[in-house]
Scaffold this motif. Structure first.
Motif, PDB file in Angstrom:
ATOM      1  N   LEU A   7       0.831  -1.203   0.000  1.00  0.00           N
ATOM      2  CA  LEU A   7       0.000   0.000   0.000  1.00  0.00           C
ATOM      3  C   LEU A   7       0.867   1.256   0.000  1.00  0.00           C
ATOM      4  CD1 LEU A   7      -2.899  -1.042   2.432  1.00  0.00           C
ATOM      5  CD2 LEU A   7      -2.843  -1.118  -0.078  1.00  0.00           C
ATOM      6  N   LEU A   8       2.000   1.221   0.700  1.00  0.00           N
ATOM      7  CA  LEU A   8       2.935   2.350   0.627  1.00  0.00           C
ATOM      8  C   LEU A   8       3.392   2.554  -0.817  1.00  0.00           C
ATOM      9  CD1 LEU A   8       5.223   1.810   3.776  1.00  0.00           C
ATOM     10  CD2 LEU A   8       3.383   3.493   3.503  1.00  0.00           C
ATOM     11  N   GLY A   9       3.646   1.445  -1.511  1.00  0.00           N
ATOM     12  CA  GLY A   9       4.045   1.544  -2.911  1.00  0.00           C
ATOM     13  C   GLY A   9       2.970   2.160  -3.779  1.00  0.00           C
ATOM     14  N   PRO A  15      -1.682  10.480  -3.531  1.00  0.00           N
ATOM     15  CA  PRO A  15      -2.713  10.247  -2.513  1.00  0.00           C
ATOM     16  C   PRO A  15      -3.877   9.424  -3.077  1.00  0.00           C
ATOM     17  CG  PRO A  15      -2.010  12.533  -2.493  1.00  0.00           C
ATOM     18  CD  PRO A  15      -1.389  11.900  -3.719  1.00  0.00           C
ATOM     19  N   ALA A  16      -4.517   8.659  -2.195  1.00  0.00           N
ATOM     20  CA  ALA A  16      -5.609   7.792  -2.645  1.00  0.00           C
ATOM     21  C   ALA A  16      -6.545   7.468  -1.488  1.00  0.00           C
ATOM     22  CB  ALA A  16      -5.041   6.499  -3.226  1.00  0.00           C
ATOM     23  N   HIS A  17      -7.782   7.130  -1.854  1.00  0.00           N
ATOM     24  CA  HIS A  17      -8.777   6.613  -0.909  1.00  0.00           C
ATOM     25  C   HIS A  17      -8.515   5.118  -0.706  1.00  0.00           C
ATOM     26  CE1 HIS A  17     -11.029   9.925  -2.987  1.00  0.00           C
ATOM     27  NE2 HIS A  17     -11.220  10.260  -1.724  1.00  0.00           N
ATOM     28  N   GLY A  18      -9.103   4.562   0.341  1.00  0.00           N
ATOM     29  CA  GLY A  18      -8.979   3.130   0.590  1.00  0.00           C
ATOM     30  C   GLY A  18      -9.458   2.297  -0.587  1.00  0.00           C
ATOM     31  N   THR A  68      -8.776  10.472   2.256  1.00  0.00           N
ATOM     32  CA  THR A  68      -7.653  10.387   1.327  1.00  0.00           C
ATOM     33  C   THR A  68      -6.363  10.314   2.136  1.00  0.00           C
ATOM     34  OG1 THR A  68      -8.863  11.688  -0.306  1.00  0.00           O
ATOM     35  CG2 THR A  68      -6.486  11.496  -0.620  1.00  0.00           C
ATOM     36  N   TYR A  69      -5.539   9.335   1.805  1.00  0.00           N
ATOM     37  CA  TYR A  69      -4.272   9.113   2.493  1.00  0.00           C
ATOM     38  C   TYR A  69      -3.124   9.468   1.563  1.00  0.00           C
ATOM     39  CZ  TYR A  69      -7.040   6.436   5.809  1.00  0.00           C
ATOM     40  OH  TYR A  69      -7.985   6.048   6.730  1.00  0.00           O
ATOM     41  N   ALA A  70      -2.016   9.909   2.177  1.00  0.00           N
ATOM     42  CA  ALA A  70      -0.804  10.208   1.410  1.00  0.00           C
ATOM     43  C   ALA A  70       0.397   9.624   2.139  1.00  0.00           C
ATOM     44  CB  ALA A  70      -0.636  11.714   1.246  1.00  0.00           C
TER      45      ALA A  70
END
Length: 173
Positions: A7-9, A15-18, A68-70
């Protein structure tokens, strides 16, 4: 494989949502079991706790809340560290296939029949993967499929060897 590191990759691309992370994972590993949403969000929780990802936006446009995660700089360092370390060679001594075969032999169950049925399952999966590979345009997905096919091929060789041993040596444990 560390799902969190994969997921880090995916997040290293932006940035992306789950939901997008799940799709990104599943697209990278088409021959694998699709990642469960619960696994994505549990991994994101650990990654956030460790400081490797951060929430950059939370929206709720009439539906469920979307976060949203980055990737953080620390997450990028961790990703590079993980990518730089070779994986240990697996012991492969007692995967489920071997465990089931040994259990069948120990219980005087039909080990030869099990090995024959398992061989058919492996051959069917191999045919499916070869068809998927023919139609797969992405090199990275083809590499993943190659890996799975190679393991199936090794399992098929083992299944044949085990069936031969059982047939010629009998129940000598």
């Amino acid at each position: 494989m560390s799902i969190g590191h994969v997921l880090l990759g995916v997040l290293s691309e932006g940035p992306a949502h789950g939901y997008d992370l799940k799709r990104g994972h599943d697209a990278r590993f088409p021959a694998a079991k699709p990642l469960a949403y619960g696994q994505v969000y549990a991994s994101l929780g650990r990654l956030e706790r460790d400081g490797w990802v951060e929430v950059v936006e939370t929206t709720s446009g009439g539906g469920p809340e979307r976060t949203t995660y980055a990737l953080t700089p620390a997450g990028d360092v961790e990703l590079r560290r993980w990518l730089g370390e070779p994986e240990p060679a697996g012991p492969y001594a007692a995967d489920d296939l071997v465990r089931k075969t040994v259990t069948a032999l120990r219980l005087d169950a039909d080990a030869v029949g099990f090995l024959r049925r398992q061989r058919e399952v492996h051959l069917s999966r191999m045919r499916d993967l070869m068809a998927l590979q023919r139609d797969e345009p992405h090199m990275t997905a083809r590499i993943v499929i190659d890996h799975t096919i190679s393991h199936l091929d090794a399992d098929l060789q083992w299944l044949e060897t085990a069936a031969d041993r059982v047939a010629t040596m009998g129940e000598a444990r």
